[in-house]
Design a protein around this motif. Structure first.
Motif, PDB file in Angstrom:
ATOM      1  N   UNK A   5      -6.600  -3.531  -3.026  1.00  8.66           N
ATOM      2  CA  UNK A   5      -6.943  -4.584  -2.077  1.00  8.66           C
ATOM      3  C   UNK A   5      -5.763  -5.218  -1.371  1.00  8.66           C
ATOM      4  N   UNK A   6      -4.547  -4.750  -1.645  1.00  9.67           N
ATOM      5  CA  UNK A   6      -3.336  -5.302  -1.025  1.00  9.67           C
ATOM      6  C   UNK A   6      -2.775  -4.311  -0.013  1.00  9.67           C
ATOM      7  N   UNK A   7      -2.255  -4.798   1.125  1.00 10.25           N
ATOM      8  CA  UNK A   7      -1.687  -3.882   2.117  1.00 10.25           C
ATOM      9  C   UNK A   7      -0.381  -3.259   1.644  1.00 10.25           C
ATOM     10  N   UNK A   8      -0.209  -1.998   1.985  1.00  9.91           N
ATOM     11  CA  UNK A   8       1.014  -1.257   1.690  1.00  9.91           C
ATOM     12  C   UNK A   8       1.395  -0.520   2.977  1.00  9.91           C
ATOM     13  N   UNK A   9       2.678  -0.515   3.302  1.00 11.22           N
ATOM     14  CA  UNK A   9       3.122   0.159   4.525  1.00 11.22           C
ATOM     15  C   UNK A   9       4.331   1.036   4.224  1.00 11.22           C
ATOM     16  N   UNK A  10       4.409   2.115   4.970  1.00  4.36           N
ATOM     17  CA  UNK A  10       5.603   2.974   4.957  1.00  4.36           C
ATOM     18  C   UNK A  10       6.257   2.793   6.320  1.00  4.36           C
ATOM     19  N   UNK A  11       7.509   2.381   6.311  1.00  7.53           N
ATOM     20  CA  UNK A  11       8.227   2.174   7.567  1.00  7.53           C
ATOM     21  C   UNK A  11       9.390   3.131   7.694  1.00  7.53           C
TER      22      UNK A  11
END
Length: 94
Positions: A5-11
């Motif tokens: 339920x938490x956002x995760x990003x690859x940058x």
């Protein structure tokens, strides 16, 4: 993407990228005001806090960065980070 339920990003940040130059004008702030909890997959990034302190991040490093920082890619390789922090607040107008 979300995990639990938490956002995760690859940058992926290209050589020459700097938060204050490339994102600051979009966000309307001098420094990034989001916190980041992340992991560096490749490349290097220098994070500088408003008090002048900071850290260099490289492959395999886990990081916790509080709000009020600038960041820039160091070297000629893109820096790839996974961010489990306040991703939904990234680059929003202050």
């Amino acid at each position: 993407m979300t995990v639990g339920g938490q956002p995760v990003a690859r940058g992926t940040f290209e050589p020459g990228w700097r938060w204050s130059r490339n994102v600051g004008p979009i966000a309307g702030t001098d420094r990034c005001e989001a916190s980041h909890l992340g992991y560096c997959l490749s490349g290097r990034m220098r994070v500088t806090m408003s008090d002048g302190g900071g850290i260099d991040v490289g492959p395999g490093d886990a990081i916790a960065i509080p709000p009020g920082h600038d960041a820039e890619v160091v070297g000629d390789e893109p820096c790839v980070l996974i961010d489990f922090g306040e991703v939904s607040d990234y680059a929003r107008r202050g």
